[in-house]
Design a protein around this motif. Structure first.
Motif, PDB file in Angstrom:
ATOM      1  N   ARG A   1       0.836  -1.201   0.000  1.00 29.00           N
ATOM      2  CA  ARG A   1       0.000   0.000   0.000  1.00 29.00           C
ATOM      3  C   ARG A   1       0.873   1.255   0.000  1.00 29.00           C
ATOM      4  N   ASN A   2       1.918   1.233   0.820  1.00 32.98           N
ATOM      5  CA  ASN A   2       2.789   2.394   0.933  1.00 32.98           C
ATOM      6  C   ASN A   2       3.634   2.606  -0.327  1.00 32.98           C
ATOM      7  N   ALA A   3       4.011   1.518  -0.991  1.00 28.99           N
ATOM      8  CA  ALA A   3       4.748   1.651  -2.252  1.00 28.99           C
ATOM      9  C   ALA A   3       3.883   2.343  -3.303  1.00 28.99           C
ATOM     10  N   ALA A   4       2.589   2.025  -3.303  1.00 31.35           N
ATOM     11  CA  ALA A   4       1.670   2.698  -4.236  1.00 31.35           C
ATOM     12  C   ALA A   4       1.549   4.179  -3.893  1.00 31.35           C
ATOM     13  N   PHE A   5       1.552   4.506  -2.610  1.00 30.62           N
ATOM     14  CA  PHE A   5       1.521   5.909  -2.189  1.00 30.62           C
ATOM     15  C   PHE A   5       2.784   6.632  -2.663  1.00 30.62           C
TER      16      PHE A   5
ATOM     17  N   ILE B   1       1.968  16.590   8.061  1.00 31.69           N
ATOM     18  CA  ILE B   1       2.470  15.545   7.163  1.00 31.69           C
ATOM     19  C   ILE B   1       3.145  14.438   7.959  1.00 31.69           C
ATOM     20  N   ARG B   2       3.963  14.833   8.928  1.00 35.01           N
ATOM     21  CA  ARG B   2       4.662  13.848   9.760  1.00 35.01           C
ATOM     22  C   ARG B   2       3.663  12.978  10.523  1.00 35.01           C
ATOM     23  N   ARG B   3       2.646  13.592  11.112  1.00 31.45           N
ATOM     24  CA  ARG B   3       1.651  12.825  11.875  1.00 31.45           C
ATOM     25  C   ARG B   3       0.951  11.809  10.983  1.00 31.45           C
ATOM     26  N   ALA B   4       0.655  12.190   9.751  1.00 24.01           N
ATOM     27  CA  ALA B   4      -0.017  11.272   8.842  1.00 24.01           C
ATOM     28  C   ALA B   4       0.908  10.130   8.434  1.00 24.01           C
ATOM     29  N   LEU B   5       2.143  10.455   8.100  1.00 27.45           N
ATOM     30  CA  LEU B   5       3.080   9.413   7.663  1.00 27.45           C
ATOM     31  C   LEU B   5       3.372   8.409   8.773  1.00 27.45           C
ATOM     32  N   GLU B   6       3.292   8.856  10.018  1.00 28.70           N
ATOM     33  CA  GLU B   6       3.542   7.945  11.134  1.00 28.70           C
ATOM     34  C   GLU B   6       2.451   6.882  11.258  1.00 28.70           C
ATOM     35  N   LYS B   7       1.359   7.029  10.521  1.00 29.02           N
ATOM     36  CA  LYS B   7       0.310   6.005  10.487  1.00 29.02           C
ATOM     37  C   LYS B   7       0.541   5.002   9.350  1.00 29.02           C
ATOM     38  N   GLY B   8       1.725   5.041   8.762  1.00 25.38           N
ATOM     39  CA  GLY B   8       2.012   4.208   7.607  1.00 25.38           C
ATOM     40  C   GLY B   8       2.002   2.719   7.873  1.00 25.38           C
ATOM     41  N   GLU B   9       2.030   2.299   9.119  1.00 22.57           N
ATOM     42  CA  GLU B   9       1.962   0.876   9.446  1.00 22.57           C
ATOM     43  C   GLU B   9       0.575   0.487   9.941  1.00 22.57           C
TER      44      GLU B   9
ATOM     45  N   PHE C   1      -4.139   4.931   7.832  1.00 23.59           N
ATOM     46  CA  PHE C   1      -3.374   5.893   7.036  1.00 23.59           C
ATOM     47  C   PHE C   1      -4.189   6.310   5.809  1.00 23.59           C
ATOM     48  N   GLU C   2      -4.993   5.379   5.304  1.00 20.37           N
ATOM     49  CA  GLU C   2      -5.800   5.646   4.117  1.00 20.37           C
ATOM     50  C   GLU C   2      -6.911   6.659   4.378  1.00 20.37           C
ATOM     51  N   GLU C   3      -7.214   6.925   5.635  1.00 15.64           N
ATOM     52  CA  GLU C   3      -8.245   7.893   5.982  1.00 15.64           C
ATOM     53  C   GLU C   3      -7.681   9.287   6.226  1.00 15.64           C
ATOM     54  N   THR C   4      -6.356   9.430   6.178  1.00 10.75           N
ATOM     55  CA  THR C   4      -5.753  10.731   6.465  1.00 10.75           C
ATOM     56  C   THR C   4      -5.938  11.679   5.284  1.00 10.75           C
ATOM     57  N   ASP C   5      -5.926  12.972   5.595  1.00  9.39           N
ATOM     58  CA  ASP C   5      -5.996  13.981   4.537  1.00  9.39           C
ATOM     59  C   ASP C   5      -4.817  13.836   3.577  1.00  9.39           C
ATOM     60  N   LEU C   6      -3.652  13.493   4.112  1.00  7.91           N
ATOM     61  CA  LEU C   6      -2.469  13.372   3.269  1.00  7.91           C
ATOM     62  C   LEU C   6      -2.664  12.303   2.198  1.00  7.91           C
ATOM     63  N   TYR C   7      -3.055  11.125   2.612  1.00  7.77           N
ATOM     64  CA  TYR C   7      -3.248  10.021   1.659  1.00  7.77           C
ATOM     65  C   TYR C   7      -4.280  10.394   0.603  1.00  7.77           C
ATOM     66  N   GLN C   8      -5.393  10.928   1.030  1.00  4.40           N
ATOM     67  CA  GLN C   8      -6.478  11.221   0.097  1.00  4.40           C
ATOM     68  C   GLN C   8      -6.130  12.373  -0.837  1.00  4.40           C
ATOM     69  N   ARG C   9      -5.422  13.379  -0.347  1.00  4.95           N
ATOM     70  CA  ARG C   9      -5.074  14.520  -1.199  1.00  4.95           C
ATOM     71  C   ARG C   9      -3.989  14.155  -2.208  1.00  4.95           C
TER      72      ARG C   9
ATOM     73  N   GLY D   1      -5.003  10.928 -15.105  1.00  3.84           N
ATOM     74  CA  GLY D   1      -6.181  10.852 -15.963  1.00  3.84           C
ATOM     75  C   GLY D   1      -7.090   9.684 -15.649  1.00  3.84           C
ATOM     76  N   ARG D   2      -6.712   8.879 -14.687  1.00  2.44           N
ATOM     77  CA  ARG D   2      -7.534   7.758 -14.225  1.00  2.44           C
ATOM     78  C   ARG D   2      -6.986   7.325 -12.864  1.00  2.44           C
ATOM     79  N   PRO D   3      -7.737   6.519 -12.107  1.00  2.00           N
ATOM     80  CA  PRO D   3      -7.277   6.154 -10.760  1.00  2.00           C
ATOM     81  C   PRO D   3      -5.932   5.434 -10.777  1.00  2.00           C
ATOM     82  N   MET D   4      -5.055   5.860  -9.901  1.00  2.00           N
ATOM     83  CA  MET D   4      -3.766   5.193  -9.732  1.00  2.00           C
ATOM     84  C   MET D   4      -3.947   3.914  -8.920  1.00  2.00           C
ATOM     85  N   ALA D   5      -3.030   2.982  -9.090  1.00  2.00           N
ATOM     86  CA  ALA D   5      -3.058   1.752  -8.299  1.00  2.00           C
ATOM     87  C   ALA D   5      -2.884   2.087  -6.831  1.00  2.00           C
ATOM     88  N   ARG D   6      -3.672   1.428  -5.998  1.00  2.00           N
ATOM     89  CA  ARG D   6      -3.570   1.623  -4.536  1.00  2.00           C
ATOM     90  C   ARG D   6      -2.699   0.564  -3.883  1.00  2.00           C
TER      91      ARG D   6
END
Length: 392
Positions: A268-272, A319-327, A331-339, A349-354
């Motif tokens: 998941r994190n590699a896709a991010f 940003i740091r607080r969101a990234l610390e949820k990477g495990e 993390f997928e619910e954070t503003d950082l991930y979604q933005r 132009g189309r959804p990226m792989a998650r």
């Protein structure tokens, strides 16, 4: 978890000037059209279906273990024992013992150890000697002095040198180092309290991971968690926790296999990271490591995301607080991930792989050729498919 929208039938065509009306084919309409006795029968049938959905039949332990036995490779020794240990782990962790999950576990164990509780490792004695020589050089102790010291007898009556020359498995090697560490002052100076054998058991699970997830362990601990990992029951239990004991939204099981090798949510994190690369225009390694845990120093991914801070409307601290949820899943619910993904999807132009297989080269004294996490995941997935083909 993936959700699918229901596909509804189109409404009946309307006459000119009239609104379209959807057909009334629901249970209430059917009841109005039926005779009273038919309506009663329909109500009973609907009630029966509903109760079956709410209360699925629970599989009996003996049935689950019998099913596991049918999925084990034909040449597996003590099939009943393997089935019991696997079932116990599933039951203790509340994991569904379906064919997909069972075959995933067997595939990892087959890849890691050939389904052997204490698998032999070719050339392990040389690996052990090399590690001792490396530690001696770091401590500025001449190798000849260390080798001479190891000719003394160890607690089992054999010399350390003899045991190292004859060692076949990581379980045996771990026991040698435990004895060696207890030998003062040489063992303490070279290794302190750190046993250099970090993984073990039929699924090659990390001993540190096992120690962190020992709560709920369904067996009495004999000696230590390290000792339990080197047993079949303990190695399978902690391996199953590592593989299946966390929630994901992965569309395919192969991403769990990559995580087993690289760490929870690495795919998941590699896709991010891949999405960050597209928006930022950089070349982050797709290794799944989002933040330097235990350090205030920002890593490559954190620095890249900070460079996008204005576009994301986020501060460095946020940003740091969101990234610390990477495990974690959330993390997928954070503003950082979604933005980040919103920007990446728009750019792409189309959804990226998650989820993506991490680009990690495997490094270990036991590995003699260039291997990657993606290679590992694909090999395990092939074994999973072969196992499912045995399902009858």
């Amino acid at each position: 978890m993936l959700f699918h929208r229901a596909i509804l039938s189109p409404p009946f065509p309307a006459r000119a000037g009239e609104p379209a009306i959807a057909p009334d084919n629901g249970p209430a309409a059917l009841l109005r059209r039926c005779r009273p006795w038919a309506a009663l029968a329909l109500l009973l049938a609907l009630a029966g279906c509903g109760s079956q959905q709410r209360q699925p039949a629970r599989q009996q332990p003996a049935d689950v273990q019998a099913h596991i036995i049918t999925l084990l490779p034909a040449n597996t020794a003590d099939r009943a024992g393997w089935a019991k240990d696997i079932y116990t782990a599933f039951a203790a962790r509340g994991i569904d013992p379906n064919s997909e999950n069972i075959c995933s576990v067997l595939a990892v164990a087959q890849q890691e150890s050939g389904l052997q509780a204490d698998a032999p490792v070719p050339g392990l004695g040389k690996i052990a000697w090399d590690e001792i020589d490396r530690r001696a050089a770091q401590a500025h102790i001449p190798a000849i002095v260390v080798h001479a010291a190891l000719h003394i007898n160890s607690p089992n009556g054999k010399s350390y040198s003899q045991r190292l020359d004859e060692v076949r498995s990581e379980k045996e090697l771990s026991a040698i180092f435990e004895d060696f560490i207890g030998m003062a002052p040489m063992g303490q100076k070279l290794f302190g309290s750190l046993n250099p054998v970090h993984t073990g058991g039929p699924m090659q699970v990390s001993i540190a991971f096992a120690a962190e997830h020992a709560d709920g362990y369904p067996y009495p601990i004999e000696g230590s968690i390290r000792h339990e990992v080197f047993t079949r029951r303990g190695g399978m239990y902690f391996g199953i926790v590592h593989l299946l004991g966390y929630p994901t939204h992965y569309p395919r099981q192969i991403f769990r296999f990559a995580d087993f090798n690289a760490g929870w949510y690495a795919s998941r994190n590699a896709a991010f990271q891949n999405a960050v690369n597209l928006v930022w225009g950089g070349k982050l390694a797709l290794d799944g490591d989002l933040v330097n845990y235990g350090s205030d120093t920002a890593g490559a991914t954190e620095l890249a995301v900070r460079a996008m801070g204005k576009r994301l409307d986020m501060s460095d601290a946020a940003i740091r607080r969101a990234l610390e949820k990477g495990e974690r899943l959330d993390f997928e619910e954070t503003d950082l991930y979604q933005r980040v993904f919103a920007l990446a999807d728009k750019t792409h132009g189309r959804p990226m792989a998650r989820a993506l297989l991490p680009g990690i080269t495997l490094e270990s004294p036991k590995i003699t050729r260039k291997l990657t996490t993606a290679w590992f995941a694909k090999r395990v997935d092939d074994r999973r498919l072969a196992c499912l083909a045995r399902d009858k």
